[in-house]
Design a protein around this motif. Structure first.
Motif, mmCIF file in Angstrom:
data_model
loop_
_atom_site.group_PDB
_atom_site.id
_atom_site.type_symbol
_atom_site.label_atom_id
_atom_site.label_comp_id
_atom_site.label_asym_id
_atom_site.label_seq_id
_atom_site.Cartn_x
_atom_site.Cartn_y
_atom_site.Cartn_z
ATOM 1 N N LEU A 144 0.867 -1.171 0.000
ATOM 2 C CA LEU A 144 0.000 0.000 0.000
ATOM 3 C C LEU A 144 0.909 1.228 0.000
ATOM 4 N N GLN A 145 0.880 1.979 -1.098
ATOM 5 C CA GLN A 145 1.745 3.157 -1.219
ATOM 6 C C GLN A 145 0.947 4.403 -0.879
ATOM 7 N N PHE A 146 1.578 5.320 -0.119
ATOM 8 C CA PHE A 146 0.903 6.567 0.240
ATOM 9 C C PHE A 146 1.927 7.682 0.371
ATOM 10 N N GLU A 147 1.456 8.906 0.174
ATOM 11 C CA GLU A 147 2.329 10.073 0.250
ATOM 12 C C GLU A 147 2.695 10.356 1.702
ATOM 13 N N ALA A 148 3.837 11.006 1.882
ATOM 14 C CA ALA A 148 4.280 11.349 3.234
ATOM 15 C C ALA A 148 3.344 12.391 3.839
ATOM 16 N N PRO A 149 2.980 12.243 5.110
ATOM 17 C CA PRO A 149 2.151 13.263 5.755
ATOM 18 C C PRO A 149 2.960 14.533 5.983
ATOM 19 N N LYS A 150 2.279 15.639 6.261
ATOM 20 C CA LYS A 150 2.978 16.896 6.511
ATOM 21 C C LYS A 150 3.907 16.782 7.715
ATOM 22 N N ASP A 151 3.484 16.012 8.706
ATOM 23 C CA ASP A 151 4.303 15.774 9.894
ATOM 24 C C ASP A 151 4.498 14.269 10.015
ATOM 25 N N ASN A 152 5.755 13.818 9.899
ATOM 26 C CA ASN A 152 6.016 12.383 9.933
ATOM 27 C C ASN A 152 5.659 11.743 11.267
ATOM 28 N N LYS A 153 5.453 12.559 12.292
ATOM 29 C CA LYS A 153 5.026 11.997 13.574
ATOM 30 C C LYS A 153 3.650 11.345 13.456
ATOM 31 N N GLN A 154 2.904 11.753 12.437
ATOM 32 C CA GLN A 154 1.595 11.143 12.221
ATOM 33 C C GLN A 154 1.703 9.662 11.865
ATOM 34 N N LEU A 155 2.882 9.243 11.402
ATOM 35 C CA LEU A 155 3.072 7.831 11.075
ATOM 36 C C LEU A 155 2.964 6.949 12.308
ATOM 37 N N LEU A 156 3.141 7.544 13.474
ATOM 38 C CA LEU A 156 3.000 6.770 14.715
ATOM 39 C C LEU A 156 1.591 6.223 14.862
#
Length: 328
Positions: A144-156
C-alpha cells in the motif's frame, strides 16, 4: 595627462584582446574558445567520466566530448559577462563545491592506506549477515503506497495497525490517499539489521519503508530463495568489509580533527549537549555572548550542511533499498 592614461589603458586592453585572439590550438591545447584554452588534460578528464563501450569509435567520441566542453565554456563566458560569478550565491556554492571535492579527494587518499580485508574478517561478515548471502531471499509483497504526511510523527498512528486494511483505514482518517499493489524486495539489498527486525515480526504483520519521498506499507506473502555463488558472496563481503574499514578510518580522522580544532559557536547553534550544558549554568554567571543585533556585531551565518563522507568511506552494508512501488 588624463587623455594619455585613457589611451594607454585602451592600448593595453587591445593588446590583451589581440593576445587572446592570437592563441592557437597546438601541442597540449586542443581548442581555443574566445581565448580560453581547452587542454588535452581537460579533455581526457572529461572522457574519464564517460562509460565507453568497446565497439565505439573513440575518435568520434573524443570530438563529441570536446564539443560539449566548448558549449560549456561558451555558457560560462556568457554567465561571466552578466556578472554571475560575482554574486554571493555563486561564491557560496563554489566554496561548497570546492570543499566537497577536497573531502572526496581526501577519501580517495585514505582508501589507498587501508589494507585489503583479512580472509577471516570476510568469512565472519558472511556469517554475520545471512540475509545478504546464504539466506538471501526475494520477498513477494502485498503493498500500500501513500504520500508522506505533513508531519512524519503522524506515522506513529500506524503502530496499532496489524493489516494493510487497518493501515488503509487509518490513512483515510488522516486524509492521505493510498494505492494498493504488489512489489518485491531483495533481502540482499536491505540493511541486515532491518531485515532481522522484519523477520522477527509475526506473519502477516505490515511494515512501512520510505520510497522516493513517499511511503510503502508491505506484508510478506511469499519468499523465494536466491542462490548466490560463493565467489560472488566473497567479492561482495570483501568490498563491504573494506568499506567498513574506510568508514571507520574516515570517522576517526574527523574525531581527531575535532579534538585538535578550535571551534566556536554562536549562541543557539552549538550541539545539543553544549546547549543543554549552557542552559544548566548558574543564572548569575551566564556565559552567553552579547546579542549581536543589540551590540551591532555582525551575525554569523547559519552553519551549512555537513558534507557526507567520501563515497569510498560509505557504511558497511548496502544502503537500504526501499520497497518497490506497487505495480499498477
Amino acid at each position: 595627462m588624463r587623455l594619455k592614461a585613457i589611451m594607454l589603458g585602451t592600448t593595453m586592453a587591445a593588446a590583451l584582446m589581440l593576445a587572446a585572439c592570437s592563441k592557437e590550438p597546438k601541442g597540449q591545447v586542443v581548442a581555443v574558445v574566445n581565448g580560453d584554452e581547452v587542454s588535452m588534460a581537460e579533455l581526457n578528464a572529461e572522457l574519464a567520466g564517460v562509460n565507453i563501450p568497446d565497439n565505439i569509435d573513440r575518435a568520434m567520441l573524443r570530438r563529441q566530448v570536446l564539443e560539449r566542453i566548448i558549449d560549456r565554456k561558451l555558457l560560462v563566458q556568457k554567465a561571466k559577462e552578466q556578472g554571475l560569478d560575482k554574486t554571493p550565491e555563486y561564491v557560496s556554492q563554489q566554496r561548497r563545491l570546492d570543499e566537497n571535492l577536497l573531502v572526496s579527494m581526501l577519501g580517495q587518499k585514505v582508501a589507498q592506506t587501508v589494507p585489503a580485508p583479512d580472509d577471516r574478517d570476510v568469512t565472519q561478515y558472511v556469517a554475520d549477515n545471512p540475509t545478504m548471502f546464504g539466506q538471501r531471499q526475494r520477498l513477494l509483497l502485498d503493498q500500500l503506497q501513500f504520500e508522506a504526511p505533513k508531519d512524519n510523527k503522524q506515522l506513529l498512528n500506524l503502530r496499532d495497525a496489524h493489516s494493510l486494511d487497518d493501515i488503509a483505514a487509518i490513512l483515510q482518517k488522516m486524509g492521505l490517499a493510498s494505492r494498493r499493489g504488489r512489489g518485491v524486495i531483495d533481502t540482499g539489498r536491505l540493511d541486515p539489521q532491518l531485515m532481522s527486525r522484519i523477520n522477527q515480526m509475526p506473519a502477516g504483520e505490515p511494515f512501512v519503508l520510505p520510497s522516493n519521498g513517499s511511503f510503502v506499507a508491505s506484508v510478506i506473502v511469499g519468499r523465494d530463495q536466491i542462490a548466490t555463488p560463493n565467489n560472488v558472496q566473497r567479492a561482495v563481503a570483501t568490498e563491504a568489509v573494506r568499506r567498513r574499514a574506510l568508514f571507520n578510518e574516515s570517522k576517526a580522522q574527523i574525531e581527531r580533527a575535532r579534538q585538535q580544532a578550535d571551534i566556536k559557536y554562536q549562541s543557539g547553534f552549538e550541539p545539543k549537549k553544549q546547549a543543554e550544558a549552557r542552559k544548566a549554568m548558574p543564572v548569575d554567571k551566564p556565559e552567553v555572548p552579547d546579542d549581536p543585533i543589540a551590540t551591532g556585531q555582525p551575525i554569523g551565518a547559519a552553519p551549512g550542511t555537513v558534507p557526507p563522507p567520501p563515497a569510498a568511506a560509505a557504511d558497511t552494508a548496502p544502503p537500504p533499498s526501499p520497497a518497490a512501488p506497487p505495480a499498477q
